[in-house]
Design an enzyme around this catalytic site. Structure first.
Site, short mmCIF file in Angstrom:
data_model
loop_
_atom_site.label_atom_id
_atom_site.label_comp_id
_atom_site.label_asym_id
_atom_site.label_seq_id
_atom_site.Cartn_x
_atom_site.Cartn_y
_atom_site.Cartn_z
N ASP A 1 1.13 -1.13 -0.02
CA ASP A 1 0.13 -0.28 0.23
C ASP A 1 0.98 0.99 -0.30
OD1 ASP A 1 -1.65 2.20 0.83
OD2 ASP A 1 -3.30 0.15 1.58
N VAL B 1 -10.85 2.20 -3.09
CA VAL B 1 -10.71 1.81 -4.45
C VAL B 1 -11.39 0.98 -4.67
CG1 VAL B 1 -8.56 1.12 -5.89
CG2 VAL B 1 -8.20 2.75 -4.25
N HIS C 1 -10.17 -5.07 -2.40
CA HIS C 1 -8.92 -6.48 -1.69
C HIS C 1 -8.88 -5.91 -0.67
CE1 HIS C 1 -9.69 -1.81 -1.86
NE2 HIS C 1 -9.14 -1.96 -0.95
N HIS D 1 -6.52 -5.58 3.12
CA HIS D 1 -5.53 -5.22 3.33
C HIS D 1 -5.28 -5.51 5.12
CE1 HIS D 1 -7.00 -0.94 2.25
NE2 HIS D 1 -7.76 -0.98 2.25
P1 5GP Z 1 -9.77 1.27 0.37
O1 5GP Z 1 -10.02 2.47 1.31
O2 5GP Z 1 -10.58 1.18 -0.98
O3 5GP Z 1 -10.10 -0.05 0.70
O4 5GP Z 1 -8.40 1.32 0.13
C1 5GP Z 1 -7.75 1.39 -0.88
C2 5GP Z 1 -5.82 1.37 -0.66
O5 5GP Z 1 -5.46 2.20 -1.65
C3 5GP Z 1 -5.79 3.03 0.41
O6 5GP Z 1 -5.04 2.48 1.76
C4 5GP Z 1 -4.85 3.67 -0.61
O7 5GP Z 1 -3.64 4.25 0.65
C5 5GP Z 1 -4.28 2.68 -1.27
N1 5GP Z 1 -3.92 2.96 -2.49
C6 5GP Z 1 -4.21 4.31 -3.12
N2 5GP Z 1 -3.36 4.65 -4.56
C7 5GP Z 1 -2.26 3.46 -4.33
C8 5GP Z 1 -2.03 3.28 -5.65
O8 5GP Z 1 -1.53 4.25 -6.65
N3 5GP Z 1 -0.73 2.11 -5.61
C9 5GP Z 1 -1.33 1.29 -4.52
N4 5GP Z 1 -0.28 0.62 -4.40
N5 5GP Z 1 -1.73 1.65 -2.91
C10 5GP Z 1 -3.23 2.37 -3.15
#
Ligand code: 5GP
Length: 142
Positions: free
Chosen positions: A35, A100, A104, A106
């Site tokens: 991340d 996103v 996924h 974490h």
């Molecule tokens: P969500 O809120 O959708 O569960 O988490 C999305 C995660 O993707 C966040 O923890 C954020 O830091 C991570 N993230 C956002 N953009 C990118 C990216 O371009 N590359 C990577 N590797 N992680 C990302």
């Protein structure tokens, strides 16, 4: 009615190799990478290749493959950082904090007395992510 999957999301671009990531694991169904805004040292994302917005529209077979890799990565990450524990997180739709819209999970190493940093907070340095990815790959290898 849930919104449709958008193939322009950032993880779809990472899966297609259109933008870089620090990958630690890949098989025919699942990829894991660091991340970029880690909530703790070694924060890793485990992502199925099959398209779905989140858990709500995913094929159960995708969830099976995904969680088998989540366990594998969790064990490796705990070993790589000699963590005391692990937090798994998975968000569904904006009200939950999802940012996103490609499913996924974490995987975040936890250390006694160390709180999580904010979700989608500060960008980590690429060299730090590369070093952490190397440690996880080594732990996965044996
Ligand atoms: P969500 O809120 O959708 O569960 O988490 C999305 C995660 O993707 C966040 O923890 C954020 O830091 C991570 N993230 C956002 N953009 C990118 C990216 O371009 N590359 C990577 N590797 N992680 C990302």
């Amino acid at each position: 009615m849930a919104e449709a999957y958008d193939p322009g999301n950032i993880f779809a671009k990472i899966l297609r190799g259109e933008i870089p990531s620090h990958r630690v694991y890949e098989d025919e169904a699942v990829v894991a990478f660091m991340d970029v805004m880690p909530q703790g040292t070694g924060h890793t994302l485990v992502v199925p290749k099959a398209p779905s917005r989140n858990m709500l529209d995913a094929d159960p077979a995708t969830l099976g493959a995904l969680f088998a890799v989540v366990q594998k990565v969790a064990v490796a990450v705990k070993k790589a950082f000699d963590a005391d524990g692990l937090t798994l997180m998975q968000f569904n739709e904006p009200a939950s904090g999802q940012t996103v819209y490609h499913l996924h999970v974490h995987v975040i190493p936890r250390f006694e007395g160390v709180p999580l940093k904010p979700h989608s907070g500060q960008m980590e340095k690429p060299e730090v992510l590369a070093e952490h990815a190397g440690k996880i790959r080594a732990a996965l290898a044996g």
